[in-house]
Design a protein around this motif. Sequence first.
Motif: not given
Length: 409
Positions: A68-79, A335-342
């Motif tokens: 589950l490493r990719e799901e862990f980083v993509r859907d939990f750590v990165f958010p 938070i995700d809305k704020s990241q569009g230009a980051v």
Amino acid sequence: MRVSGDVKKVVLAYSGGLDTSIILKWLQTTYGCEVVAFTADLGQGEELEPARKKAELLGCREIFVEDLREEFVRDFVFPMMRANALYEGVYLLGTSIARPLIAKRQIEIARATGADAVAHGATGKGNDQVRFELSYYALEPEIRVIAPWREWTFKSRTDLIDFAEKNQIPVAKDKRGEAPFSVDANLLHSSSEGKVLEDPAEEPPAYVFQRTLSPEEAPDQATVIEIGFEHGDAVSIDGVRLSPATLLAKLNELGKANGIGRLDLVENRFVGMKSRGVYETPGGTILHVAHRAMESITLDRGAAHLKDELMPRYAELIYNGFWFSPEREMLQALIDKSQGAVTGGVRLKLYKGNVIVIGRESPNSLYSTKIVTFEDDAGAYDQKDAQGFIKLNALRLRLLAARNKGLDR
């Protein structure tokens, strides 16, 4: 005491270690139920096939060992990284963020196998029991939860070893005594606590650290890297695009070699007590610094400051086990809305435990050399405008000072 007819099938979060092996057998003997073993590969750095073989040895017919490493980083750590989340100002939440994913997969497996219960190996003194169980109930409100450490009558390590021996559970020689400290690990971090670490006045022994060189042992020459971001998520190192898990693993290597990411913390547990933990988060520490640097030139002041105000609440929700709560999801949407230009690149110097920002650039930068220059700015900013701005902001302060001095207002 055997509880008959109470539970038919239970999905156990199973590591393959001695404690969860004892739990597996205890579930079988106490509840007379079938146990489904679920082992998650979250990048803890251990070979997991022995866990499968041990579960087979203990009579499990259904065994799930999942990467589950990719799901862990993509859907939990990165958010979480998009939020710059730090619990109590310093902790990057490495253990906390792993629990909702494990719980989610347990519930999914329970549905797929027809299990009517789930079980975990967390003790009754810690935060993990709360994190697991809040997640279970949020996803499956009627699920039966079994927490052996809160139910069984074992009082000591000797009791556990006796039970293991009576039930033909293999016990390695190094597991017969008390472990010098307990460890939890995944791709984001490792945490160590208990035993030799219980006195917060004592420096942790060198052997506690597993994922980092000490800063004193790190190279005398700095390592320079560039991390590329798209919409708030890291996507590349030195121009090479990498998957989320591969990128974090690479940053872990760089952080380890440069003595980055150690933290000795006395924290406030959700259950009420203070505890001392030693954490190592090499890649996450680099990522945190880089993300803040990327936001520094792409986020408007109001948006950046609002995020900083909300971050402690967001971090506390994750620490306390409320990943699947509506308030965490609401904050995540903001938070995700704020990241569009980051989006852009951040250059970093890694040196003896330090992560030093040496450059940042973005196609969406709000930084204007035309306005900030001390040279002639060609009318981009009229410095005389500052006088009225200051007087308006000083009005309430002047009125307050006049009142305090007894002056006529």
